[in-house]
Design an enzyme around this catalytic site. Structure first.
Site, PDB file in Angstrom:
ATOM      1  N   SER A 119       0.683  -1.230  -0.235  1.00 42.00           N
ATOM      2  CA  SER A 119       0.137  -0.001  -0.034  1.00 42.00           C
ATOM      3  C   SER A 119       0.973   1.242  -0.181  1.00 42.00           C
ATOM      4  CB  SER A 119      -0.910   0.079   1.028  1.00 42.00           C
ATOM      5  OG  SER A 119      -0.656  -0.885   2.165  1.00 42.00           O
ATOM      6  N   HIS A 140      -2.559  -3.362  -6.545  1.00 40.91           N
ATOM      7  CA  HIS A 140      -3.040  -2.939  -5.126  1.00 40.91           C
ATOM      8  C   HIS A 140      -4.586  -2.993  -4.834  1.00 40.91           C
ATOM      9  CE1 HIS A 140      -3.446   0.315  -1.889  1.00 40.91           C
ATOM     10  NE2 HIS A 140      -3.182  -0.663  -1.031  1.00 40.91           N
ATOM     11  N   GLU A 152      -5.324  -0.948  -8.149  1.00 37.72           N
ATOM     12  CA  GLU A 152      -4.337   0.132  -8.827  1.00 37.72           C
ATOM     13  C   GLU A 152      -3.286  -0.710  -9.525  1.00 37.72           C
ATOM     14  OE1 GLU A 152      -4.449   4.078  -5.927  1.00 37.72           O
ATOM     15  OE2 GLU A 152      -3.531   2.324  -5.072  1.00 37.72           O
ATOM     16  N   ASN A 190      -4.108   6.057  -1.496  1.00 40.61           N
ATOM     17  CA  ASN A 190      -3.635   6.176  -0.062  1.00 40.61           C
ATOM     18  C   ASN A 190      -2.772   7.728  -0.298  1.00 40.61           C
ATOM     19  OD1 ASN A 190      -4.328   4.014   1.222  1.00 40.61           O
ATOM     20  ND2 ASN A 190      -2.706   2.779   0.676  1.00 40.61           N
TER      21      ASN A 190
HETATM   22  N1  CAA Z   1     -15.847  -9.861   2.907  1.00 41.12           N
HETATM   23  C1  CAA Z   1     -16.601 -10.249   1.991  1.00 41.12           C
HETATM   24  N2  CAA Z   1     -18.003  -9.398   1.563  1.00 41.12           N
HETATM   25  C2  CAA Z   1     -18.313  -8.480   2.689  1.00 41.12           C
HETATM   26  C3  CAA Z   1     -17.429  -8.404   3.707  1.00 41.12           C
HETATM   27  C4  CAA Z   1     -16.140  -8.835   3.762  1.00 41.12           C
HETATM   28  N3  CAA Z   1     -15.241  -8.889   5.111  1.00 41.12           N
HETATM   29  N4  CAA Z   1     -17.664  -7.162   4.401  1.00 41.12           N
HETATM   30  C5  CAA Z   1     -19.034  -6.759   3.894  1.00 41.12           C
HETATM   31  N5  CAA Z   1     -19.188  -7.488   2.739  1.00 41.12           N
HETATM   32  C6  CAA Z   1     -20.255  -7.459   1.656  1.00 41.12           C
HETATM   33  C7  CAA Z   1     -21.501  -7.744   2.289  1.00 41.12           C
HETATM   34  O1  CAA Z   1     -21.930  -9.258   1.893  1.00 41.12           O
HETATM   35  C8  CAA Z   1     -22.412  -6.970   1.459  1.00 41.12           C
HETATM   36  O2  CAA Z   1     -22.617  -7.444  -0.093  1.00 41.12           O
HETATM   37  P1  CAA Z   1     -24.261  -7.239  -0.522  1.00 41.12           P
HETATM   38  O3  CAA Z   1     -24.333  -5.671  -0.863  1.00 41.12           O
HETATM   39  O4  CAA Z   1     -24.008  -7.997  -1.902  1.00 41.12           O
HETATM   40  O5  CAA Z   1     -25.496  -7.843   0.223  1.00 41.12           O
HETATM   41  C9  CAA Z   1     -21.795  -5.957   1.221  1.00 41.12           C
HETATM   42  O6  CAA Z   1     -20.406  -5.923   1.211  1.00 41.12           O
HETATM   43  C10 CAA Z   1     -22.193  -4.747   2.268  1.00 41.12           C
HETATM   44  O7  CAA Z   1     -21.836  -5.227   3.402  1.00 41.12           O
HETATM   45  P2  CAA Z   1     -22.833  -4.899   4.758  1.00 41.12           P
HETATM   46  O8  CAA Z   1     -24.338  -4.470   4.291  1.00 41.12           O
HETATM   47  O9  CAA Z   1     -22.728  -5.872   5.732  1.00 41.12           O
HETATM   48  O10 CAA Z   1     -22.144  -3.650   5.421  1.00 41.12           O
HETATM   49  P3  CAA Z   1     -21.975  -1.970   4.862  1.00 41.12           P
HETATM   50  O11 CAA Z   1     -23.082  -1.786   4.062  1.00 41.12           O
HETATM   51  O12 CAA Z   1     -21.650  -1.382   6.087  1.00 41.12           O
HETATM   52  O13 CAA Z   1     -20.580  -2.224   3.871  1.00 41.12           O
HETATM   53  C11 CAA Z   1     -18.109  -2.094   3.798  1.00 41.12           C
HETATM   54  C12 CAA Z   1     -19.254  -2.778   4.409  1.00 41.12           C
HETATM   55  C13 CAA Z   1     -18.416  -2.608   2.266  1.00 41.12           C
HETATM   56  C14 CAA Z   1     -17.098  -2.466   4.296  1.00 41.12           C
HETATM   57  C15 CAA Z   1     -18.419  -0.555   3.521  1.00 41.12           C
HETATM   58  O14 CAA Z   1     -18.652   0.021   4.763  1.00 41.12           O
HETATM   59  C16 CAA Z   1     -17.116   0.205   2.972  1.00 41.12           C
HETATM   60  O15 CAA Z   1     -17.156   0.348   1.681  1.00 41.12           O
HETATM   61  N6  CAA Z   1     -16.484   0.838   3.775  1.00 41.12           N
HETATM   62  C17 CAA Z   1     -15.304   1.271   3.407  1.00 41.12           C
HETATM   63  C18 CAA Z   1     -14.234   0.469   3.161  1.00 41.12           C
HETATM   64  C19 CAA Z   1     -12.918   1.266   2.595  1.00 41.12           C
HETATM   65  O16 CAA Z   1     -12.810   2.274   2.399  1.00 41.12           O
HETATM   66  N7  CAA Z   1     -11.928   0.442   2.113  1.00 41.12           N
HETATM   67  C20 CAA Z   1     -10.749   0.665   1.700  1.00 41.12           C
HETATM   68  C21 CAA Z   1      -9.961   0.543   2.749  1.00 41.12           C
HETATM   69  S1  CAA Z   1      -8.256   1.410   2.426  1.00 41.12           S
HETATM   70  C22 CAA Z   1      -7.341   0.072   1.704  1.00 41.12           C
HETATM   71  O17 CAA Z   1      -7.961  -1.106   1.762  1.00 41.12           O
HETATM   72  C23 CAA Z   1      -6.140   0.165   1.106  1.00 41.12           C
HETATM   73  C24 CAA Z   1      -4.973   0.074   2.006  1.00 41.12           C
HETATM   74  O18 CAA Z   1      -3.986   0.182   1.303  1.00 41.12           O
HETATM   75  C25 CAA Z   1      -4.998   0.652   3.450  1.00 41.12           C
END
Ligand code: CAA
Length: 292
Positions: A119, A140, A152, A190
């Site tokens: 990342s 990424h 990415e 990031n």
């Molecule tokens: N694994 C698989 N599927 C998952 C999951 C997981 N850990 N968490 C959630 N899901 C799926 C659910 O099954 C659901 O699917 P459907 O829409 O098809 O039913 C969907 O995701 C939405 O989940 P929920 O309804 O349970 O929960 P939510 O609406 O709160 O969504 C989330 C959860 C997708 C995590 C949402 O909160 C989100 O997009 N959060 C932001 C995440 C983000 O910013 N990620 C980037 C982080 S930075 C990074 O990764 C880069 C780095 O280098 C640090």
């Protein structure tokens, strides 16, 4: 020549997700961890995620079984030797990543592409450590890997056109939307996201508002899926600290400097969801804000 055989080094949060989506795209997958307990934990994560997909009726029980059959779990690095593409998703430590790629360099065929899911480190630093810099690329992914659509695809000045194109196509094959990024620390997401998260912590230190109100503000005011502190706990405070340290080391700009509060949380083992406590406590049904 499309990628058919995928190797994933590391089966943590990111590696397990990459292995899962590759197998769901009908590719042949080998995933390698350093020891049996880490491997079992990784397999458990994939099974849980597939179980969620079955429950949501996205895949059938038979499909879940077939996906699992397409993944070979191993602790032997040699099993990655015949892969078209090996993606590393091990700890964010350049020495460890370089050691891994150097070992793979001696094992894999000359055409195998090496990709890093780093990342914040630069892909060039990994490409420079192996004898195939033209076949090293960044891939990424974002957490949770099965859900987030972006990848990415990162090109260094040494990455060949063919390597880049094959990596770009691989991202599409596993159902993602790729973008091309240059090899600068933090790539695109990031570079923008990390200062935002760190700034939220700095504003909390200054007492601008409560943690829960700041989280609420960004969800309700901007339509973000999570507020910054929930996101920090989701990404892992230890991970964010490590990324910030690497990016600060690269750019020497204040906005990448890890705030003291982040360091204190990590020192106390409050890594976020993965350790049960971070900015919030996750032991109950709903997260409860903790003193900071
Ligand atoms: N694994 C698989 N599927 C998952 C999951 C997981 N850990 N968490 C959630 N899901 C799926 C659910 O099954 C659901 O699917 P459907 O829409 O098809 O039913 C969907 O995701 C939405 O989940 P929920 O309804 O349970 O929960 P939510 O609406 O709160 O969504 C989330 C959860 C997708 C995590 C949402 O909160 C989100 O997009 N959060 C932001 C995440 C983000 O910013 N990620 C980037 C982080 S930075 C990074 O990764 C880069 C780095 O280098 C640090």
């Amino acid at each position: 020549m499309s990628i058919q055989k995928v190797g994933v080094a590391g089966c943590g949060l990111m590696g397990s997700g990459i292995a899962e989506i590759s197998a769901r795209a009908e590719l042949d997958v080998v995933v390698r961890e350093v020891d049996q307990p880490s491997l079992e934990a990784g397999r458990g994560r994939i099974e849980k995620s597939l179980g969620r997909a079955v429950k949501k009726e996205k895949i059938s029980g038979e499909e879940r079984d077939r996906v699992l059959e397409r993944i070979r779990f191993t602790t032997e690095l040699e099993e990655l030797a015949d892969r078209d593409l090996v993606i590393e998703a091990v700890v964010e430590d350049l020495e460890i990543k370089n050691q891994l790629f150097q070992n793979l360099d001696g094992l894999c065929g000359p055409d195998t592409i090496f990709a890093s899911n780093t990342s914040s480190l630069t892909i060039t630093d990994m490409a420079a450590a192996v004898n195939r810099p033209d076949r090293v690329v960044g891939l990424h992914f974002f957490n949770p890997v099965p859900v987030m659509k972006l990848v990415e695809v990162v090109r260094t000045i040494a990455t060949s056109e063919e390597t880049f194109d094959r990596a770009f196509q691989f991202a599409r094959t596993v159902g993602k939307e790729p973008i091309a990024a240059r090899d600068n620390s933090g790539f695109v997401v990031n570079l923008l996201l990390v200062p935002y998260m760190l700034d939220a912590i700095r504003q909390l230190e200054r007492g601008v508002a409560s943690m829960t109100d700041m989280d609420k503000a960004m969800v309700l005011g901007c339509g973000y899926p999570m507020g910054p502190f929930t996101l920090c706990d989701f990404v892992g405070n230890d991970t964010t600290l490590r990324i910030a340290e690497i990016m600060f080391d690269e750019y020497r700009e204040e906005r990448y400097a890890p705030p003291p509060l982040l360091k204190r949380l990590v020192a106390m083992g409050r890594y976020g969801r993965k350790s049960g406590k971070g900015f919030y406590d996750y032991s109950g049904d709903d997260p409860v804000p903790l003193p900071v």
